[in-house]
Design a protein around this motif. Structure first.
Motif, PDB file in Angstrom:
ATOM      1  N   SER A 461      39.282  65.502  56.535  1.00 16.58           N
ATOM      2  CA  SER A 461      40.079  66.194  57.559  1.00 16.58           C
ATOM      3  C   SER A 461      41.211  65.306  58.057  1.00 16.58           C
ATOM      4  O   SER A 461      42.336  65.769  58.280  1.00 16.58           O
ATOM      5  CB  SER A 461      39.186  66.605  58.738  1.00 16.58           C
ATOM      6  OG  SER A 461      38.198  67.513  58.330  1.00 16.58           O
ATOM      7  N   MET A 462      40.917  64.009  58.230  1.00 22.98           N
ATOM      8  CA  MET A 462      41.956  63.080  58.689  1.00 22.98           C
ATOM      9  C   MET A 462      43.070  62.950  57.654  1.00 22.98           C
ATOM     10  O   MET A 462      44.254  62.845  57.989  1.00 22.98           O
ATOM     11  CB  MET A 462      41.345  61.711  58.985  1.00 22.98           C
ATOM     12  CG  MET A 462      40.425  61.690  60.193  1.00 22.98           C
ATOM     13  SD  MET A 462      41.219  62.315  61.691  1.00 22.98           S
ATOM     14  CE  MET A 462      42.614  61.198  61.819  1.00 22.98           C
ATOM     15  N   SER A 463      42.708  62.979  56.362  1.00 31.85           N
ATOM     16  CA  SER A 463      43.706  62.911  55.298  1.00 31.85           C
ATOM     17  C   SER A 463      44.616  64.135  55.338  1.00 31.85           C
ATOM     18  O   SER A 463      45.845  64.024  55.211  1.00 31.85           O
ATOM     19  CB  SER A 463      43.012  62.811  53.940  1.00 31.85           C
ATOM     20  OG  SER A 463      43.952  62.885  52.890  1.00 31.85           O
ATOM     21  N   VAL A 464      44.039  65.309  55.515  1.00 29.12           N
ATOM     22  CA  VAL A 464      44.821  66.547  55.590  1.00 29.12           C
ATOM     23  C   VAL A 464      45.797  66.490  56.767  1.00 29.12           C
ATOM     24  O   VAL A 464      46.989  66.824  56.630  1.00 29.12           O
ATOM     25  CB  VAL A 464      43.885  67.764  55.719  1.00 29.12           C
ATOM     26  CG1 VAL A 464      44.682  69.032  56.014  1.00 29.12           C
ATOM     27  CG2 VAL A 464      43.051  67.944  54.457  1.00 29.12           C
ATOM     28  N   GLU A 465      45.305  66.081  57.946  1.00 30.61           N
ATOM     29  CA  GLU A 465      46.159  66.020  59.135  1.00 30.61           C
ATOM     30  C   GLU A 465      47.258  64.968  58.972  1.00 30.61           C
ATOM     31  O   GLU A 465      48.398  65.158  59.431  1.00 30.61           O
ATOM     32  CB  GLU A 465      45.315  65.715  60.376  1.00 30.61           C
ATOM     33  CG  GLU A 465      44.388  66.848  60.766  1.00 30.61           C
ATOM     34  CD  GLU A 465      43.643  66.575  62.071  1.00 30.61           C
ATOM     35  OE1 GLU A 465      43.981  65.585  62.750  1.00 30.61           O
ATOM     36  OE2 GLU A 465      42.726  67.355  62.392  1.00 30.61           O
ATOM     37  N   LEU A 466      46.930  63.865  58.314  1.00 32.82           N
ATOM     38  CA  LEU A 466      47.912  62.804  58.113  1.00 32.82           C
ATOM     39  C   LEU A 466      49.042  63.274  57.191  1.00 32.82           C
ATOM     40  O   LEU A 466      50.225  62.966  57.426  1.00 32.82           O
ATOM     41  CB  LEU A 466      47.223  61.576  57.526  1.00 32.82           C
ATOM     42  CG  LEU A 466      48.080  60.315  57.340  1.00 32.82           C
ATOM     43  CD1 LEU A 466      48.730  59.911  58.658  1.00 32.82           C
ATOM     44  CD2 LEU A 466      47.241  59.178  56.792  1.00 32.82           C
ATOM     45  N   GLN A 467      48.699  64.017  56.157  1.00 32.65           N
ATOM     46  CA  GLN A 467      49.736  64.560  55.263  1.00 32.65           C
ATOM     47  C   GLN A 467      50.684  65.472  56.031  1.00 32.65           C
ATOM     48  O   GLN A 467      51.910  65.402  55.861  1.00 32.65           O
ATOM     49  CB  GLN A 467      49.078  65.327  54.114  1.00 32.65           C
ATOM     50  CG  GLN A 467      48.301  64.445  53.137  1.00 32.65           C
ATOM     51  CD  GLN A 467      47.514  65.261  52.147  1.00 32.65           C
ATOM     52  OE1 GLN A 467      48.063  66.127  51.447  1.00 32.65           O
ATOM     53  NE2 GLN A 467      46.208  64.995  52.059  1.00 32.65           N
TER      54      GLN A 467
END
Length: 540
Positions: A461-467
């Motif tokens: 989830s953090m990767s998605v939000e960071l993108q």
């Protein structure tokens, strides 16, 4: 072998009977009530905490809200106190108290004692028309002074709740100095004893005009001289409060509720308590002096215990406290409870766990759950609306059996409770008087990582939000082409092993350069995106 046998009998003796264990430390005092070694009540008071429930203040009415049927009173605290109009009307006795007719020695007014006590100016008990809610704004206009007692401490963002119906609890009775009603607790069920107490109240006790008393459950079987002494102490206390209020400028505190040691002597040291063990000699002597004013014989039950082992460890209390405050609480049959405390209500789910699912076992698990829930509510000091989701029972008789167990168990609770029968959905609703913050809120604070949710976002989830965040920054800021991104190691691992190509595509799309760093001091949801040239963080 001999030492093991000796230890067994010592531990068995320590576990027998009802005991109060008091632990005094530099920063806090703890009191535990044990019944045959099982922790039934637990109270904590920190040295820097200010317990105002029961304290009496001389306040000033600051504003009146007719739409709320309430007024706000300045009692000298950070937030003004809330006074509902109904709490400013002389109250009738609760359903749990039997009203007693005045007569004999204290028959100074006659009547049933159902009217109000002294008026606002401290009148001499003359009969007045019944005060109604609509009369309150005229009785207490903005700017007027009023003597009030705190009934509920500040909880969350709410200020304290107060009443003009002042009561002073004593050892065997409660004095109502502004209300001339007399009563006896209905928890005293023996009719001969009730008749004896009625005669004592009407013939033996001299109660000042305009005042009333309510005999507490602990008065069962006690001698008249104890009541006479209790009345004298309470009336003297009230006279001192009146004098202090007269000489104090509002807002001011004119009576402070006693500390935990004194409240323990007053409220818990009943005839059912075999002994009180204290690990501080000064506190033990204080308790002896307090109880000695009422009953010299009871002084012998209070003992100073000089022990090298912490007193709560010696009696197995600390382990019980630790076990009791988990979200999941196990039952003897193998089932378990899940207790979730929210601002609006307490949700309790009963699960079979390792228990078998036959009808008899389900009933047994639910009965155990009812017993443990009643105990947990007291231990955690949680109140408000409580909803319990029991394991589904087909038989109405089984549902009523669980309901009766719950009704019986909450009788031990000093807080007011109301229990409803199990609904068609298998839910039991109940309310428990909420006088102060729960022990969970008092002892703990919300996690600064998850803000009390008890959950963290996954690395994916953090990767998605960071993108999304990087894409937004590079699209909005045309002059920024190099970014430094600092993340938690868990997130960095996700980016390295799964999502590296996705960030390469972002670099190509915006003709930018991304540099990633990990920092173990960050929590998983913490991300910093900075301009590589200026080293300044870029916020959304």
């Amino acid at each position: 072998m001999f030492s093991r046998i000796k230890k067994f009998f010592v531990n068995k003796r320590l576990a027998e009977g009802n005991k109060i264990i008091v632990n005094c430390e530099k920063l806090e005092t703890r009191v535990a009530l044990l019944e045959d070694g099982v922790l039934e009540e637990y109270s904590v008071e920190r040295t820097n905490d200010e317990n105002i429930v029961g304290s009496i203040f001389k306040g000033i009415v600051r504003n009146i809200e007719p739409g709320l049927n309430a007024m706000f009173v300045d009692i000298g605290l950070e937030k003004n106190a809330f006074l509902h109009f109904w709490d400013a009307i002389p109250e009738a006795l609760e359903s749990g108290v039997e009203a007693i007719e005045r007569g004999g020695k204290n028959n100074q007014k006659g009547g049933k004692g159902q009217g109000g006590g002294k008026g606002k100016k401290g009148g001499k008990g003359k009969k007045k028309g019944r005060i109604q809610a609509k009369d309150i704004p005229n009785l207490y206009p903005v700017g007027s002074e009023v003597l009030v007692q705190v009934t509920k401490g500040p909880i969350g963002t709410k200020g304290p709740r107060i009443t003009t119906n002042i009561s002073l609890p004593g050892r065997y009775m409660v004095l109502t100095p502004r209300n001339d009603q007399l009563g006896i607790s209905r928890k005293i069920e023996d009719q001969k004893e009730r008749q004896r107490l009625r005669r004592i109240m009407s013939e033996k006790l001299t109660i000042p005009e305009g005042m009333g008393i309510i005999l507490r459950t602990v008065s069962h079987g006690q001698k008249v001289r104890y009541f006479v002494r209790d009345v004298a102490i309470l009336v003297e206390t009230w006279r001192e409060i009146e004098a202090t209020a007269e000489n104090s400028k509002a807002p001011a505190c004119v009576f402070r509720e006693p500390d935990l040691i004194e409240r323990t002597v007053r409220d818990f040291l009943t005839d059912e308590i075999g002994e009180v063990l204290v690990d501080d000699n000064e506190a033990a002597e204080q308790m002896k002096d307090l109880i000695g004013k009422i009953s010299r014989r009871s002084r012998k039950r209070i003992q100073y215990l000089d022990t090298s082992v912490p007193i709560f460890d010696k009696f197995g209390i600390q382990r019980q406290i630790d076990d009791a405050f988990y979200r999941q609480v196990w039952l003897p049959s193998g089932g378990y409870l899940v207790i979730d405390e929210t601002e609006a209500l307490i949700a309790i789910d009963v699960n079979t766990g390792r228990a078998k699912t036959q009808d008899k076992m389900i009933l047994q698990t639910n009965i155990e759950a009812a017993e443990v829930v009643a105990r947990q509510l007291r231990l955690r000091n949680i109140g408000g609306l409580v909803v319990i989701d029991f394991i589904d029972m087909k038989s109405r008789r089984d549902q009523m059996a669980v309901y009766k167990v719950m009704r019986e168990r909450v009788k031990k609770d000093k807080a007011k409770t109301q229990v409803l029968q199990i609904s068609q959905l298998g839910l039991m609703e109940m309310t428990r008087q909420r006088l102060a913050e729960s022990l969970n809120v008092t002892v703990n604070e919300p996690c600064h990582h998850c803000q009390g949710r008890g959950l963290l976002k996954t690395a994916e989830s953090m990767s998605v939000e960071l993108q999304r965040k990087i894409n937004s920054i590079l699209a909005r800021k045309e002059n920024v082409h190099e970014l430094v991104i600092i993340v938690h190691p868990d997130v960095m691992e996700r980016l390295r092993t799964h999502d590296g190509e996705l960030f390469v595509e972002l670099e190509r799309k915006h003709n930018a350069r991304l540099t990633f760093r990990s920092d173990a001091s960050y929590h998983r949801e913490q991300v910093v995106v900075a301009d590589a040239k200026t080293q300044k963080e870029i916020r959304d």
